[in-house]
Enzyme design. Structure first.
Site, short mmCIF file in Angstrom:
data_model
loop_
_atom_site.label_atom_id
_atom_site.label_comp_id
_atom_site.label_asym_id
_atom_site.label_seq_id
_atom_site.Cartn_x
_atom_site.Cartn_y
_atom_site.Cartn_z
N GLU A 1 23.92 -32.44 61.70
CA GLU A 1 24.21 -33.37 60.61
C GLU A 1 22.98 -33.71 59.81
O GLU A 1 21.89 -33.83 60.35
CB GLU A 1 24.71 -34.69 61.19
CG GLU A 1 26.03 -34.60 61.86
CD GLU A 1 26.45 -35.96 62.40
OE1 GLU A 1 27.52 -36.02 63.01
OE2 GLU A 1 25.72 -36.94 62.20
N CYS B 1 18.24 -38.14 55.61
CA CYS B 1 18.12 -38.48 57.03
C CYS B 1 18.31 -37.18 57.80
O CYS B 1 19.42 -36.64 57.83
CB CYS B 1 19.18 -39.51 57.37
SG CYS B 1 19.16 -40.00 59.09
N CYS C 1 21.19 -34.90 71.75
CA CYS C 1 20.01 -35.67 72.13
C CYS C 1 20.11 -36.01 73.61
O CYS C 1 21.18 -36.37 74.08
CB CYS C 1 19.94 -36.96 71.30
SG CYS C 1 18.45 -37.96 71.62
N CYS D 1 20.93 -43.23 74.53
CA CYS D 1 20.98 -44.65 74.19
C CYS D 1 22.46 -45.05 74.13
O CYS D 1 23.29 -44.31 73.59
CB CYS D 1 20.30 -44.91 72.85
SG CYS D 1 18.58 -44.38 72.85
N CYS E 1 24.56 -45.17 70.77
CA CYS E 1 24.38 -44.04 69.84
C CYS E 1 25.40 -42.94 70.09
O CYS E 1 25.55 -42.47 71.23
CB CYS E 1 22.96 -43.49 69.97
SG CYS E 1 22.66 -42.04 68.94
N SER F 1 11.06 -41.27 63.42
CA SER F 1 11.56 -42.35 64.28
C SER F 1 11.69 -41.86 65.72
O SER F 1 12.24 -40.80 65.96
CB SER F 1 12.92 -42.80 63.75
OG SER F 1 13.51 -43.74 64.62
N LEU G 1 12.78 -50.08 69.21
CA LEU G 1 12.48 -51.03 70.29
C LEU G 1 13.78 -51.62 70.86
O LEU G 1 14.03 -51.55 72.05
CB LEU G 1 11.57 -52.14 69.72
CG LEU G 1 10.68 -52.88 70.69
CD1 LEU G 1 9.83 -51.93 71.52
CD2 LEU G 1 9.79 -53.87 69.92
N CYS H 1 24.70 -42.20 63.18
CA CYS H 1 24.17 -41.08 63.93
C CYS H 1 25.21 -40.34 64.78
O CYS H 1 25.79 -40.90 65.69
CB CYS H 1 23.10 -41.68 64.83
SG CYS H 1 22.00 -40.52 65.53
N1 SAH Z 1 15.82 -40.62 68.50
C1 SAH Z 1 15.15 -41.32 67.44
C2 SAH Z 1 15.68 -41.02 66.05
C3 SAH Z 1 17.16 -40.91 65.83
S1 SAH Z 1 18.13 -42.39 65.80
C4 SAH Z 1 15.17 -42.82 67.70
O1 SAH Z 1 15.82 -43.24 68.63
O2 SAH Z 1 14.47 -43.55 67.01
C5 SAH Z 1 17.57 -43.35 64.44
C6 SAH Z 1 17.84 -44.84 64.61
O3 SAH Z 1 19.25 -45.13 64.55
C7 SAH Z 1 17.33 -45.38 65.94
O4 SAH Z 1 16.67 -46.60 65.76
C8 SAH Z 1 18.63 -45.57 66.70
O5 SAH Z 1 18.51 -46.48 67.73
C9 SAH Z 1 19.57 -46.02 65.59
N2 SAH Z 1 20.99 -45.95 65.95
C10 SAH Z 1 21.60 -45.07 66.76
N3 SAH Z 1 22.92 -45.34 66.87
C11 SAH Z 1 23.15 -46.42 66.10
C12 SAH Z 1 24.31 -47.19 65.80
N4 SAH Z 1 25.50 -46.90 66.32
N5 SAH Z 1 24.17 -48.27 64.98
C13 SAH Z 1 22.96 -48.56 64.43
N6 SAH Z 1 21.83 -47.87 64.68
C14 SAH Z 1 21.92 -46.82 65.52
#
Ligand code: SAH
Length: 382
Positions: A102, A115, A122, A126, A129, A199, A229, A347
């Site tokens: 994407e 983006c 990944c 998290c 995500c 990021s 963070l 994402c």
């Molecule tokens: N892996 C990297 C970059 C990709 S995600 C990282 O974690 O920074 C980019 C940003 O989108 C990260 O801050 C991530 O935590 C956030 N993100 C992921 N899923 C999300 C969601 N459902 N709502 C809001 N932000 C989200």
């Protein structure tokens, strides 16, 4: 059936041309028995004109051009496009090995931010995500990262001004390709490093490596590093980010301080606000204490709901209160506007939805996210 490469010489130079700079393209042309200026023509047509196949480069001698593999440049085909009401465009691109990735174009006034994804899937998992739900397929190659910027330019008919590595994947698990892509975006597409943000959620040992390899590859790291963070303390952070167990928050912040010292660049922090989980005044207080004396910027991201989890998007009052509290504690803070909710811009969402559709599984419609119901799944022909 394919009868193999059309030209035997090309079997050894199967690496795509996209991602190579002018000198490397000149060398490639020479190795093909062509004069060096053919390399400069390739450069102009690949980057400035955005051709997808060498056959379209009409300044090349016809006989030579027709012997080249159509896939030589390494452009990725567009598999799906999804347009949001606010102008955000999300593209699903296909890779040579049948995966999809994407990329999102986000227009805002004079700006067009792309983006980009650094991996397909990944491994960081998290909890909030969508990408993390499917695990990692593989890291992307340089041309697959650069292609995303070209594909958005082509789809939206304008030049991207900013690039953020906030699509699928963890960029610090693919440092070399990410830095080579930044080098190409700046050297060959004319972007400025300062308009690029990488990021990361944090990978043990990777930040010193990033600083060092950026120095080797780019002379100096001038892109922005954003660190995800999402919590002011280790306990809560581990709950949201299971991989944080291997990387205590104090060690992460220490590495960020060292990164600032090594590169002379500020670090910014991303903080996804999850209603009732990490968005309370006590969390803002704790975050302000944690970041005291740290020259940084906090970017608050209201949670973008995904189908697989029950987290809540915080109320706009809660977001505003969190922002004000940090501001009052002298933490530089901004709130990221949500864009393209109806284009599945969170994402990993578009890919998961299309994969579900292709596998015949019912599409989930979430009225909190989708403004229009998805189209009913049509069985494939044949
Ligand atoms: N892996 C990297 C970059 C990709 S995600 C990282 O974690 O920074 C980019 C940003 O989108 C990260 O801050 C991530 O935590 C956030 N993100 C992921 N899923 C999300 C969601 N459902 N709502 C809001 N932000 C989200």
């Amino acid at each position: 059936m394919e009868a193999g490469p059309r030209h035997p010489d090309l079997a050894v130079s199967a690496a795509p041309l996209l991602g190579l700079g002018r000198p490397a393209l000149e060398e490639w042309a020479l190795a093909q028995g062509q004069p060096a200026f053919r390399g400069r023509q390739l450069h102009e047509w690949i980057y400035a004109r955005g051709v997808r196949e060498p056959q379209a480069i009409t300044v090349l001698p016809k006989l030579w051009r027709e012997r080249l593999e159509p896939s030589l440049i390494g452009r990725l085909p567009l598999r799906h496009r999804s347009d949001a009401a606010d102008g955000t465009v999300k593209l699903l691109l296909g890779t040579g090995d049948g995966l999809s990735l994407e990329t999102v174009g986000i227009p805002a006034g004079d700006r067009l931010t792309v983006c980009v994804s650094s991996q397909v899937g990944c491994p960081m998992a998290c909890r909030f995500c969508a990408t993390g739900k499917g695990g990692l397929q593989r890291s992307l190659a340089v041309h697959e990262i650069v292609d995303q910027v070209l594909s958005v330019r082509e789809a939206m008919g304008r030049r991207p001004s900013h690039v953020v590595f906030m699509g699928m994947g963890e960029p610090l698990l693919n440092i070399d390709a990410v830095l080579a892509a930044i080098d190409c975006l700046c050297g060959d597409l004319g972007m400025a490093q300062r308009q690029i943000t990488v990021s990361s959620v944090g990978v043990p040992g990777a930040l010193p490596q990033l600083a060092e390899r950026a120095r080797q590859r780019l002379g100096r790291a001038q892109f922005t590093l954003a660190v995800s963070l999402h919590a002011p303390d280790q306990r809560l952070r581990e709950e949201l980010i299971p991989t944080a167990r291997a990387y205590p928050i104090d060690a992460l912040l220490e590495d960020c301080r060292r990164y600032v010292a090594d590169t002379g660049r500020r670090v910014s922090f991303e903080y996804v606000l999850l209603g009732g989980v990490n968005d309370q005044p006590r969390h803002a207080e704790a975050l302000a204490r944690l970041l005291r004396g740290f020259q940084s910027h906090v970017n608050l991201i209201p949670y973008n709901p995904i189908a697989e989890e029950d987290f809540r998007r915080p109320s706009s009052e809660a977001v505003e209160a969190f922002r004000r509290l940090l501001g009052a504690r002298r933490v530089a803070v901004s709130v990221r506007a949500s864009r393209g909710l109806d284009a599945d811009a969170a994402c990993g969402q578009l890919r998961r939805r299309l994969e579900a559709a292709e596998s015949g599984a019912p599409l989930r419609f979430d009225p909190a996210v989708d403004r229009t119901p998805p189209e009913p799944h049509r069985p494939a022909r044949g």
